[in-house]
Design a protein around this motif. Structure first.
Motif, PDB file in Angstrom:
ATOM      1  N   LYS A 770       0.818  -1.209   0.000  1.00  0.00           N
ATOM      2  CA  LYS A 770       0.000   0.000   0.000  1.00  0.00           C
ATOM      3  C   LYS A 770       0.854   1.262   0.000  1.00  0.00           C
ATOM      4  O   LYS A 770       0.605   2.207  -0.747  1.00  0.00           O
ATOM      5  CB  LYS A 770      -0.926  -0.016   1.212  1.00  0.00           C
ATOM      6  N   PHE A 771       1.955   1.302   0.827  1.00  0.00           N
ATOM      7  CA  PHE A 771       2.754   2.526   0.972  1.00  0.00           C
ATOM      8  C   PHE A 771       4.110   2.428   0.299  1.00  0.00           C
ATOM      9  O   PHE A 771       4.878   3.371   0.315  1.00  0.00           O
ATOM     10  CB  PHE A 771       2.959   2.847   2.460  1.00  0.00           C
ATOM     11  N   GLY A 772       4.419   1.266  -0.264  1.00  0.00           N
ATOM     12  CA  GLY A 772       5.724   1.119  -0.886  1.00  0.00           C
ATOM     13  C   GLY A 772       6.775   0.819   0.160  1.00  0.00           C
ATOM     14  O   GLY A 772       6.585  -0.036   1.047  1.00  0.00           O
ATOM     15  N   LEU A 773       7.885   1.581   0.097  1.00  0.00           N
ATOM     16  CA  LEU A 773       9.002   1.362   1.014  1.00  0.00           C
ATOM     17  C   LEU A 773       8.707   2.019   2.358  1.00  0.00           C
ATOM     18  O   LEU A 773       8.378   3.195   2.421  1.00  0.00           O
ATOM     19  CB  LEU A 773      10.287   1.941   0.428  1.00  0.00           C
ATOM     20  N   SER A 806       3.603   8.599   5.618  1.00  0.00           N
ATOM     21  CA  SER A 806       2.811   8.013   6.706  1.00  0.00           C
ATOM     22  C   SER A 806       3.690   7.875   7.925  1.00  0.00           C
ATOM     23  O   SER A 806       4.913   7.781   7.837  1.00  0.00           O
ATOM     24  CB  SER A 806       2.260   6.638   6.299  1.00  0.00           C
ATOM     25  N   LEU A 807       3.039   7.879   9.103  1.00  0.00           N
ATOM     26  CA  LEU A 807       3.712   7.668  10.381  1.00  0.00           C
ATOM     27  C   LEU A 807       2.825   6.723  11.199  1.00  0.00           C
ATOM     28  O   LEU A 807       1.678   7.072  11.519  1.00  0.00           O
ATOM     29  CB  LEU A 807       3.925   9.002  11.111  1.00  0.00           C
ATOM     30  N   ARG A 808       3.359   5.522  11.490  1.00  0.00           N
ATOM     31  CA  ARG A 808       2.554   4.502  12.178  1.00  0.00           C
ATOM     32  C   ARG A 808       3.302   3.967  13.389  1.00  0.00           C
ATOM     33  O   ARG A 808       4.525   3.864  13.400  1.00  0.00           O
ATOM     34  CB  ARG A 808       2.215   3.361  11.215  1.00  0.00           C
ATOM     35  N   ARG A 809       2.484   3.671  14.334  1.00  0.00           N
ATOM     36  CA  ARG A 809       2.965   2.961  15.526  1.00  0.00           C
ATOM     37  C   ARG A 809       2.276   1.610  15.543  1.00  0.00           C
ATOM     38  O   ARG A 809       1.057   1.521  15.763  1.00  0.00           O
ATOM     39  CB  ARG A 809       2.613   3.782  16.756  1.00  0.00           C
ATOM     40  N   PHE A 810       3.062   0.562  15.211  1.00  0.00           N
ATOM     41  CA  PHE A 810       2.484  -0.748  14.888  1.00  0.00           C
ATOM     42  C   PHE A 810       1.559  -0.587  13.690  1.00  0.00           C
ATOM     43  O   PHE A 810       2.007  -0.148  12.643  1.00  0.00           O
ATOM     44  CB  PHE A 810       1.788  -1.358  16.111  1.00  0.00           C
ATOM     45  N   LYS A 811       0.258  -0.869  13.828  1.00  0.00           N
ATOM     46  CA  LYS A 811      -0.637  -0.743  12.674  1.00  0.00           C
ATOM     47  C   LYS A 811      -1.455   0.539  12.705  1.00  0.00           C
ATOM     48  O   LYS A 811      -2.223   0.792  11.775  1.00  0.00           O
ATOM     49  CB  LYS A 811      -1.591  -1.942  12.623  1.00  0.00           C
ATOM     50  N   ASP A 812      -1.280   1.328  13.752  1.00  0.00           N
ATOM     51  CA  ASP A 812      -2.099   2.529  13.916  1.00  0.00           C
ATOM     52  C   ASP A 812      -1.340   3.759  13.366  1.00  0.00           C
ATOM     53  O   ASP A 812      -0.145   3.933  13.640  1.00  0.00           O
ATOM     54  CB  ASP A 812      -2.445   2.755  15.383  1.00  0.00           C
ATOM     55  N   ALA A 813      -2.086   4.578  12.629  1.00  0.00           N
ATOM     56  CA  ALA A 813      -1.519   5.854  12.169  1.00  0.00           C
ATOM     57  C   ALA A 813      -1.546   6.849  13.313  1.00  0.00           C
ATOM     58  O   ALA A 813      -2.570   7.002  14.001  1.00  0.00           O
ATOM     59  CB  ALA A 813      -2.308   6.391  10.980  1.00  0.00           C
ATOM     60  N   VAL A 814      -0.428   7.496  13.562  1.00  0.00           N
ATOM     61  CA  VAL A 814      -0.322   8.453  14.668  1.00  0.00           C
ATOM     62  C   VAL A 814       0.187   9.781  14.112  1.00  0.00           C
ATOM     63  O   VAL A 814       0.715   9.868  12.994  1.00  0.00           O
ATOM     64  CB  VAL A 814       0.631   7.913  15.764  1.00  0.00           C
ATOM     65  N   VAL A 827       8.414   7.641   3.572  1.00  0.00           N
ATOM     66  CA  VAL A 827       8.880   8.906   3.013  1.00  0.00           C
ATOM     67  C   VAL A 827       8.210   9.121   1.673  1.00  0.00           C
ATOM     68  O   VAL A 827       8.240   8.254   0.794  1.00  0.00           O
ATOM     69  CB  VAL A 827      10.408   8.915   2.871  1.00  0.00           C
ATOM     70  N   LYS A 828       7.621  10.274   1.500  1.00  0.00           N
ATOM     71  CA  LYS A 828       6.865  10.589   0.284  1.00  0.00           C
ATOM     72  C   LYS A 828       7.821  10.842  -0.886  1.00  0.00           C
ATOM     73  O   LYS A 828       8.776  11.615  -0.763  1.00  0.00           O
ATOM     74  CB  LYS A 828       5.988  11.820   0.529  1.00  0.00           C
ATOM     75  N   ASN A 829       7.560  10.141  -1.991  1.00  0.00           N
ATOM     76  CA  ASN A 829       8.304  10.312  -3.244  1.00  0.00           C
ATOM     77  C   ASN A 829       9.790   9.982  -3.094  1.00  0.00           C
ATOM     78  O   ASN A 829      10.631  10.564  -3.777  1.00  0.00           O
ATOM     79  CB  ASN A 829       8.153  11.747  -3.788  1.00  0.00           C
ATOM     80  N   TYR A 830      10.118   9.042  -2.204  1.00  0.00           N
ATOM     81  CA  TYR A 830      11.516   8.650  -2.056  1.00  0.00           C
ATOM     82  C   TYR A 830      11.571   7.185  -1.633  1.00  0.00           C
ATOM     83  O   TYR A 830      10.964   6.805  -0.605  1.00  0.00           O
ATOM     84  CB  TYR A 830      12.223   9.537  -1.022  1.00  0.00           C
ATOM     85  N   ASN A 831      12.268   6.364  -2.398  1.00  0.00           N
ATOM     86  CA  ASN A 831      12.314   4.916  -2.133  1.00  0.00           C
ATOM     87  C   ASN A 831      13.736   4.382  -2.013  1.00  0.00           C
ATOM     88  O   ASN A 831      13.991   3.208  -2.297  1.00  0.00           O
ATOM     89  CB  ASN A 831      11.596   4.152  -3.273  1.00  0.00           C
ATOM     90  N   ASP A 832      14.642   5.257  -1.572  1.00  0.00           N
ATOM     91  CA  ASP A 832      16.044   4.821  -1.476  1.00  0.00           C
ATOM     92  C   ASP A 832      16.542   4.869  -0.028  1.00  0.00           C
ATOM     93  O   ASP A 832      17.709   5.135   0.224  1.00  0.00           O
ATOM     94  CB  ASP A 832      16.920   5.696  -2.371  1.00  0.00           C
TER      95      ASP A 832
END
Length: 851
Positions: A770-773, A806-814, A827-832
């Motif tokens: 869903k979110f990639g890296l 996104s920022l998650r703590r376990f499965k919950d978005a915080v 990280v948005k638009n960055y996969n390295d």
């Protein structure tokens, strides 16, 4: 050698004459018209030039081309060999050293030019010789005619004399004859004798005698026998005079005259006299050039001006020197100098009272000290407890009369302290025993030394428990003010303005210093002195406080003070009482000037009101011209300086003050607050109350109105309220400076600062459909926020800057994760993102700036 004209050559080669002449000029030939001759050598020169222009310069050059072929064998893999042939080709060119035809043509051209110059010189010499010969011939002819005229005149005089003699003899012979016979009865032969003699001289005079030059050269009128009334015939010269000088003789045609103008062969260098300011047209006229030439030179120098524009002396000097002329500065103050030289200050000199200026740091007790001496309450009447004007007083003490000048101590009143030092004989340097040497104390010492005025130190507030006199002395010695008891030449006196301790000793020290100076003045001379202060009073007009330094100022005197003049209508002392006169060292207020003179201006009393008005008008005109010229020069210099820069915030101010000295101090203090980003623009300033004109100007320029110890009149108040203008009143200089600082601080753009709020370290990397890296991180410092900007660091080097996906703590978005906790970061638009990277969270905050 075949000779052909340029026109024939153009027809032969089918080229227009203009184009052919241009080509011949480029080839170095001297031909300028179609009728000039062209030799074969010149044709060859033109042909060589055209060949070079069309790329045929190698024509006639010797060339040799060498070819070389070399065969080699190269071994390849597998034991195979390959034959390779290399061809090389090289061309060598041998250029002729000198073109003989060109050399011959150049020699021919030089010879022709020399012959032409010799011919021109010979022609000029021949014309000059002919002109000289013609002048000599004309001169000889004129002398011959003059000689002939004189000879004819002498002959005519001789004939006339002979005729008179014959008539007299005839009369004498008839007196003894009883039978008198009239002349009409005489024989014809006898009557014709005198006419024949007179007539015989006439033909000669007709040919040679011109008009007589003087009236006495020739007898005029007719000759009549007194006895017989016999009419005598006129000579031709007499007939010429009788007709009023008109003659029927034809005048000789004057010789042809040549004008004496010769075209200058070299530039004429003029000596240009420059005043303080001059218009471009006048400057061009002085250099005998057109105004367009001067404007062109100024444009090349970087200054754009019009024909009627006024420029200052410095700019005009640069223009004159650029155009090759000499500069001479003229003295425009001749009228002023003549008037000053005509004033006689001679007379019996007597001892005068010293003028003492009290200087020092703010709130060190200067006015309180004078308050005790004058037994008044001056300090209580000052706004904020500080002196903001130059106060002038004279007091009678037990030791003699002393005139005091009290100067302000605030840093803004530097110019007023400088004026106080220039107008004084002795300086009392006030320094508080509990405070010591301060910045304005040092500045007062510098002003006193610059003016060459002796110093007497008064250490005030010695009655305070915290007083330390030795500390003050040590600090003043560091400023090279050494007490007498320490081997110096400065008197130190400890005083207390509350108890009066040391006041008498201070006055004795001042009068002792005055005795050393031997101050004198001439009371009988016309008064002169300095303007201490000036203000505009609504009921009385211009009021100027002046200090008389020499002579006696009386009511009714004509005073010239700087740019202003007027007749003294009233004299007032420091208490407001009317006086009839003021002698040396006496400060008074005068009424009657046509304006408020600048503080520090010198005033004089003159006898002629007309001359005083002329000098005042001349000074005003010169001041206005120089000011306009400098303003325009400043605009020219800064014309393009603001292009490409950010817009500068400006605070426009209309400033009105009660006196001229405070106005100058305020203008300097406010303009010093300007920076590169914000600046203070004094739209208008003046002395007196706030009028409707000031309010209208503030509305037009979007300015704030500041009134320093002045108020707005009724019409101005109504206008300000109706237009909702910003009007502020002040009585203490601190307050106005602080308010302007705050206003300018609001115009400053705020500083942007970055604050790091949290740092997380990447421990592992996961793939999410869903979110990639997704980076598994541990928060090391601070707090990681979801909506703040981030930077990705690898080996402490920033490799990416952006936002969180996104920022998650376990499965919950915080929204945030604190220090010491684990989290998942996308990280948005960055996969390295790699293990070991650090994610830094920061936010940008704005910090208000102040001056």
């Amino acid at each position: 050698m075949t000779v052909q004209t340029v026109k024939n050559l153009s027809e032969l080669v089918n080229t227009p004459v203009d184009k052919l002449l241009a080509q011949m000029k480029d080839a170095g030939l001297p031909h300028t018209s179609e009728n000039q001759e062209v030799s074969d050598v010149e044709k060859q020169v033109l042909l060589n030039y055209l060949k070079r222009q069309h790329g045929e310069e190698g024509a006639g050059e010797r060339k040799i081309t060498l070819q070389r072929r070399k065969k080699t064998t190269i071994s390849a893999d597998g034991g195979k060999t390959v034959n390779v042939a290399v061809k090389k080709k090289r061309t060598y060119v041998k250029r002729p050293d000198v073109d003989e035809d060109v050399r011959a043509q150049q020699e021919l051209i030089a010879q022709r030019l020399a012959e032409e110059q010799a011919r021109i010189e010979a022609e000029k010499a021949r014309e000059e010789a002919e002109r000289q010969a013609a002048m000599e011939a004309a001169k000889a002819k004129a002398e011959a005619e003059e000689q002939a005229r004189r000879e004819a005149l002498e002959q005519a005089k001789a004939a006339e004399q002979a005729k008179k003699t014959e008539i007299v003899e005839s009369v004498d012979s008839n007196e003894g004859d009883d039978d008198l016979v009239s002349n009409s009865e005489k024989p014809q032969s006898e009557r014709a004798v005198p006419e024949k003699k007179v007539g015989s001289a006439a033909p000669k005079s007709k040919k040679t005698a011109p008009k007589p030059e003087r009236e006495n050269d020739k007898p005029r009128g007719r000759h009549v026998d007194s006895k017989r009334n016999n009419r005598v015939s006129f000579t031709e010269d007499e007939e010429f005079s009788r007709r009023g000088g008109k003659s029927n003789r034809k005048l000789k045609k004057p010789a042809k005259q040549e004008h004496g103008f010769q075209k200058p062969t070299a530039p004429i260098i003029h000596e240009v006299a420059l005043p303080e300011s001059i218009t471009v047209a006048e400057l061009a006229d002085k250099m005998a050039v057109k105004g367009a030439e001067v404007i062109k030179v100024m444009f090349k120098m970087g200054a754009m001006a019009t024909i009627n524009q006024t420029i200052d002396r410095d700019t005009a000097t640069l223009v004159v020197e650029e155009m090759g002329h000499k500069v001479k500065f003229i003295d425009e103050n001749a009228l002023e100098n003549d008037m000053l030289d005509s004033i006689d200050y001679e007379g019996e000199a007597i001892k005068r009272a010293p003028v003492v200026t009290v200087m020092g740091h703010v709130d060190h007790g200067k006015t309180s000290l004078l308050d005790y001496i004058r037994t008044t309450r001056v300090a209580a009447g000052e706004s904020g407890g500080i002196t903001q004007h130059i106060g002038a007083y004279h007091v009678e003490t037990d030791h003699g009369m002393v005139s005091f000048l009290d100067t302000p101590g605030h840093a803004a009143f530097t110019a007023m302290r400088a004026r106080g030092a220039q107008a004084t004989d002795i300086v009392i340097l006030v320094c508080a025993a509990d405070d010591g040497v301060m910045p304005q104390t040092i500045e007062a010492i510098q002003h006193s030394r610059a003016a060459g005025v002796p110093i007497v130190v008064a250490i005030t507030k010695i009655d305070k428990p915290s007083a330390d006199i030795d500390k003050v002395k040590n600090e003043l010695v560091a400023q090279e003010v050494v007490p007498e008891e320490w081997g110096g030449d400065v008197q130190f006196v400890g005083v207390s303005a509350k108890s009066g301790e040391g006041i008498d000793e201070l006055l004795e020290a001042v009068l002792l210093q005055a005795e050393v100076l031997e101050l004198t003045a001439v009371p009988s001379a016309p008064a002169k002195g300095v303007v201490v202060e000036a203000r505009l009073d609504r009921g009385r007009g211009s009021v100027a406080t002046v200090l008389v330094q020499n002579g006696t100022l009386k009511k009714g005197d004509i005073v010239l003070a700087g740019l202003q003049m007027g007749r003294v209508r009233a004299l007032l002392d420091e208490n407001g009482k009317s006086v009839k006169s003021a002698g040396p060292s006496i400060p008074v207020e005068i009424l009657g000037l046509d304006g408020t003179p600048d503080a520090g201006e010198e005033f004089i009393v003159v006898a002629d009101e007309r001359k005083a008005r002329e000098v005042a008008n001349f000074r005003q005109g010169k001041y206005r011209e120089v000011r306009f010229a400098r303003q325009h020069s400043a605009k020219l210099e800064n014309l393009f300086s603001g292009m490409g820069q950010a817009e500068v915030g400006t605070l426009n101010i209309v400033l009105k003050a009660d006196v001229r000295g405070s106005l100058e101090a305020l203008i300097k203090s406010l303009t010093d607050l300007s920076t590169e980003e914000v600046k203070v623009n004094i739209v208008s300033s003046g002395v007196g109350g706030i009028t409707e004109t000031d309010a209208t100007l503030a509305l037009a320029s979007q300015a704030v109105i500041f009134g320093f110890n002045v108020r707005a009149d009724a019409s101005a108040k109504q206008f300000i309220e109706r237009e909702n203008l910003d009007l502020r009143y002040y009585s203490v200089i601190y307050n106005i400076i602080d308010d302007v600082k705050q206003a300018l601080s609001g115009l400053l753009s705020p500083d942007l600062r970055e604050e790091i709020v949290g740092t997380a370290e990447v421990r592992d990397v996961f793939r999410s459909p869903k979110f990639g890296l997704v980076a598994g991180c541990m928060v090391l410092e601070g707090t990681v926020y979801r909506n703040e900007k981030i930077r990705v660091l690898r080996d402490n080097v920033v490799i990416f800057e952006g936002e969180l996906e996104s920022l998650r703590r376990f499965k919950d978005a915080v929204n945030d994760v604190r220090q010491g906790m684990e989290c998942g970061i996308g990280v948005k638009n960055y996969n390295d993102v790699k293990v070991g990277d650090k994610i830094e969270v920061f936010k940008t905050i704005e910090v208000a700036r102040t001056l």
